[in-house]
Design a protein around this motif. Sequence first.
Motif, PDB file in Angstrom:
ATOM      1  N   LEU A   1     -35.698  17.070 -10.350  1.00 39.78           N
ATOM      2  CA  LEU A   1     -36.867  17.060 -11.219  1.00 39.78           C
ATOM      3  C   LEU A   1     -37.532  15.692 -11.198  1.00 39.78           C
ATOM      4  O   LEU A   1     -36.872  14.671 -11.404  1.00 39.78           O
ATOM      5  CB  LEU A   1     -36.467  17.401 -12.662  1.00 39.78           C
ATOM      6  N   HIS A   2     -38.829  15.667 -10.969  1.00 36.92           N
ATOM      7  CA  HIS A   2     -39.570  14.407 -10.931  1.00 36.92           C
ATOM      8  C   HIS A   2     -39.853  13.898 -12.336  1.00 36.92           C
ATOM      9  O   HIS A   2     -39.585  14.568 -13.342  1.00 36.92           O
ATOM     10  CB  HIS A   2     -40.883  14.607 -10.167  1.00 36.92           C
ATOM     11  N   GLY A   3     -40.416  12.703 -12.400  1.00 35.51           N
ATOM     12  CA  GLY A   3     -40.733  12.086 -13.674  1.00 35.51           C
ATOM     13  C   GLY A   3     -42.186  12.278 -14.078  1.00 35.51           C
ATOM     14  O   GLY A   3     -42.930  13.062 -13.479  1.00 35.51           O
ATOM     15  N   PHE A   4     -42.599  11.529 -15.071  1.00 29.74           N
ATOM     16  CA  PHE A   4     -43.934  11.627 -15.650  1.00 29.74           C
ATOM     17  C   PHE A   4     -45.010  11.240 -14.644  1.00 29.74           C
ATOM     18  O   PHE A   4     -44.939  10.180 -14.017  1.00 29.74           O
ATOM     19  CB  PHE A   4     -43.991  10.722 -16.884  1.00 29.74           C
TER      20      PHE A   4
ATOM     21  N   LYS B   1     -25.341  28.177 -11.453  1.00 30.64           N
ATOM     22  CA  LYS B   1     -24.509  26.971 -11.603  1.00 30.64           C
ATOM     23  C   LYS B   1     -25.070  25.766 -10.829  1.00 30.64           C
ATOM     24  O   LYS B   1     -24.353  25.082 -10.085  1.00 30.64           O
ATOM     25  CB  LYS B   1     -23.095  27.281 -11.129  1.00 30.64           C
ATOM     26  N   PRO B   2     -26.340  25.453 -11.006  1.00 30.42           N
ATOM     27  CA  PRO B   2     -26.892  24.302 -10.289  1.00 30.42           C
ATOM     28  C   PRO B   2     -26.515  22.980 -10.947  1.00 30.42           C
ATOM     29  O   PRO B   2     -26.139  22.932 -12.123  1.00 30.42           O
ATOM     30  CB  PRO B   2     -28.404  24.514 -10.405  1.00 30.42           C
ATOM     31  N   ILE B   3     -26.627  21.923 -10.179  1.00 30.12           N
ATOM     32  CA  ILE B   3     -26.614  20.566 -10.726  1.00 30.12           C
ATOM     33  C   ILE B   3     -28.067  20.111 -10.772  1.00 30.12           C
ATOM     34  O   ILE B   3     -28.787  20.211  -9.782  1.00 30.12           O
ATOM     35  CB  ILE B   3     -25.766  19.621  -9.867  1.00 30.12           C
ATOM     36  N   ILE B   4     -28.490  19.650 -11.950  1.00 25.86           N
ATOM     37  CA  ILE B   4     -29.882  19.244 -12.136  1.00 25.86           C
ATOM     38  C   ILE B   4     -29.939  17.739 -12.311  1.00 25.86           C
ATOM     39  O   ILE B   4     -29.291  17.178 -13.200  1.00 25.86           O
ATOM     40  CB  ILE B   4     -30.494  19.934 -13.373  1.00 25.86           C
ATOM     41  N   ILE B   5     -30.704  17.083 -11.445  1.00 21.55           N
ATOM     42  CA  ILE B   5     -30.871  15.630 -11.524  1.00 21.55           C
ATOM     43  C   ILE B   5     -32.341  15.344 -11.793  1.00 21.55           C
ATOM     44  O   ILE B   5     -33.222  15.787 -11.049  1.00 21.55           O
ATOM     45  CB  ILE B   5     -30.418  14.941 -10.229  1.00 21.55           C
ATOM     46  N   GLY B   6     -32.610  14.607 -12.872  1.00 18.28           N
ATOM     47  CA  GLY B   6     -33.979  14.342 -13.254  1.00 18.28           C
ATOM     48  C   GLY B   6     -34.299  12.869 -13.355  1.00 18.28           C
ATOM     49  O   GLY B   6     -33.506  12.078 -13.877  1.00 18.28           O
ATOM     50  N   HIS B   7     -35.475  12.513 -12.854  1.00 21.13           N
ATOM     51  CA  HIS B   7     -35.960  11.142 -12.967  1.00 21.13           C
ATOM     52  C   HIS B   7     -36.779  11.002 -14.248  1.00 21.13           C
ATOM     53  O   HIS B   7     -37.750  11.731 -14.451  1.00 21.13           O
ATOM     54  CB  HIS B   7     -36.837  10.776 -11.765  1.00 21.13           C
ATOM     55  N   SER B   8     -36.383  10.088 -15.132  1.00 18.19           N
ATOM     56  CA  SER B   8     -37.148   9.756 -16.332  1.00 18.19           C
ATOM     57  C   SER B   8     -37.448  11.009 -17.151  1.00 18.19           C
ATOM     58  O   SER B   8     -36.546  11.604 -17.723  1.00 18.19           O
ATOM     59  CB  SER B   8     -38.428   9.023 -15.915  1.00 18.19           C
ATOM     60  N   LEU B   9     -38.710  11.455 -17.220  1.00 14.58           N
ATOM     61  CA  LEU B   9     -39.057  12.704 -17.904  1.00 14.58           C
ATOM     62  C   LEU B   9     -38.197  13.856 -17.402  1.00 14.58           C
ATOM     63  O   LEU B   9     -37.752  14.703 -18.190  1.00 14.58           O
ATOM     64  CB  LEU B   9     -40.543  13.021 -17.686  1.00 14.58           C
ATOM     65  N   GLY B  10     -37.932  13.899 -16.098  1.00 15.27           N
ATOM     66  CA  GLY B  10     -37.092  14.954 -15.539  1.00 15.27           C
ATOM     67  C   GLY B  10     -35.695  14.953 -16.128  1.00 15.27           C
ATOM     68  O   GLY B  10     -35.068  16.012 -16.276  1.00 15.27           O
ATOM     69  N   GLY B  11     -35.201  13.767 -16.488  1.00 10.70           N
ATOM     70  CA  GLY B  11     -33.904  13.671 -17.146  1.00 10.70           C
ATOM     71  C   GLY B  11     -33.944  14.227 -18.554  1.00 10.70           C
ATOM     72  O   GLY B  11     -32.991  14.875 -19.007  1.00 10.70           O
TER      73      GLY B  11
END
Length: 258
Positions: free
Chosen positions: A16-19, A77-87
């Motif tokens: 997931l990307h950020g803002f 059962k995914p692993i979700i990695i988010g940058h900034s807003l994505g987190g």
Amino acid sequence: MISFTKQGAGNPIILLHGFCETKEMWKTFSVQLSESHTVYCLDLPGFGESSLKASQLNLEEVAVTLHDWMEEQKIQKPIIIGHSLGGYVALAMAELMGSELGGIGLFHSTAFADDQEKKHTRDKTITFIKKHGVEKFIDSFVPPLFSAQHQVRLEEEIATLIQYGKKTAKKTVIAYIEAMRDRKDRFEVWKTFGGAKLMIAGTLDPAIKIEASKEHEAFATAYHELEGVGHVGMFEERELSLEYVQTFLAKASNQMLK
């Protein structure tokens, strides 16, 4: 409609990307990670090629939208990695879905809510955007995300992020600033989530102070600090960041097989 790319085979990873970013920011990572995983990179609602119907939203609604998208794509059962807003979105999804997720990663992000100073800054940003528009905001917003020592070397990457950011609609930018400002504290979610947990922090991050990041370490499966890095370690320290993510994914995948 959620716009996304899909690469590779194996356990699913969602990036997931950020803002004011788009799925394109993960191109290098997705190529490398797809050698061992099925990698999904998506545009959050309103960014890139994903639509946003409402002018107001909250992170809980975004989490529900992505959960529905996951069901449509039959992602389990995914692993979700988010940058900034994505987190922030990843944490909202962890709260919503619990054990349906294999893990979460906070990449220059935090489980804490905004403090009053940060809320005030976001309100000032909204006022600025309403007066001057998105393009002028993006011009001043993107470069300081990179630490000073990396800005000259990464001029091309900065220009690309500015280019994508300027394509974001004003209503989307304001709606997400409000959603971030008003988001709830999810540190308890971070502490109690049963899946694998990754945190990557920058020691010079202007948006997420390193002192706040350190408070997450005791509850992380893997915690890493990038020395001299600002808010975008996937560009500033690409190889090291990728190594941290790959190591985390390998361990998390092995744990899920047990």
